[in-house]
Write a protein that holds these residues in place. Structure first.
Motif: not given
Length: 223
Positions: A135-150
């Motif tokens: 949970c923690m790890w995937s959320y952090n990765q997804i959070g970073h992936l979404l930084v430059d998105t709408p």
């Protein structure tokens, strides 16, 4: 190869499926139906109540005083700060506090939290870590992936992206990963196989959680 690297390599298809679930994809595009996110928010609140208990188990099972203190800090931070922030954020979606407090867990939420707590109680700190880390790890990765998105500029979703991509959350994630690598060094292949299976199961539960929210999967109405 460190155990954390081995986990992601062996479970790559499952791991990446979480990152590309329609819920996450539409969230990144800023097109996710707000009702789906509200359903997710309510279930995530219920989930966090039990997720915090894993930090309590981490403190109990830690053999190092600094690690015990870190888990105690995480428990307090989750219950006294993160839960409060979650309630404030929910208000932006029109979700009242009593709606959060009185909500019931869906079958997926109930099964997921019960599994994590069962695993966490059954073994040492290594099992606690592989139960809580997906949970923690995937959320952090997804959070970073979404930084430059709408999503990062969305009036409702930007806070979610900021929360899971910020430096403090990244530092916490890295600390947990490093702790897992440290305590699994020298473990037998049989022990690592068991831990891998737990990590796989909780990663699959993460996928089911996104799927549940996206499709509004709740208990059937039986009349």
């Amino acid at each position: 190869m460190k155990f954390s690297q081995r986990l992601v390599a062996e479970l790559k298809p499952i791991w990446e499926a979480n990152h590309h679930h329609p819920f996450v994809q539409e969230l990144s595009e800023g097109t996710l139906d707000v009702e789906k996110f509200k359903f997710y928010m309510i279930q995530d609140y219920i989930y966090l109540v039990d997720y915090a208990k894993l930090f309590a188990l981490g403190a109990i099972k830690a053999t190092d005083l600094s690690v015990e203190g870190k888990f105690a800090e995480l428990l307090s931070e989750t219950l006294n700060t993160e839960m409060s922030l979650h309630r404030s954020y929910a208000k932006e979606f029109g979700i009242k506090e009593d709606e959060l407090e009185n909500a019931h867990p869906t079958p997926v939420t109930l099964s997921y939290t019960n599994y994590m707590l069962s695993v966490g109680k059954s073994g040492g700190l290594d099992k606690v870590l592989v139960a809580l880390l997906p949970c923690m790890w995937s959320y952090n990765q997804i959070g970073h992936l979404l930084v430059d998105t709408p999503a990062s500029n969305h009036p409702l979703y930007a806070n979610w992206v900021e929360m899971y991509s910020d430096n403090d959350y990244t530092d916490l994630t890295n600390w947990t990963i490093n702790l897992l690598d440290e305590i699994t060094t020298g473990k037998s292949d049989e022990e690592l196989k068991e831990l891998t299976e737990i990590f796989k199961n909780t990663t699959m539960y993460e996928y089911l959680f996104w799927d549940m929210a996206y499709n509004h999967r709740d208990w059937p109405e039986i009349k």
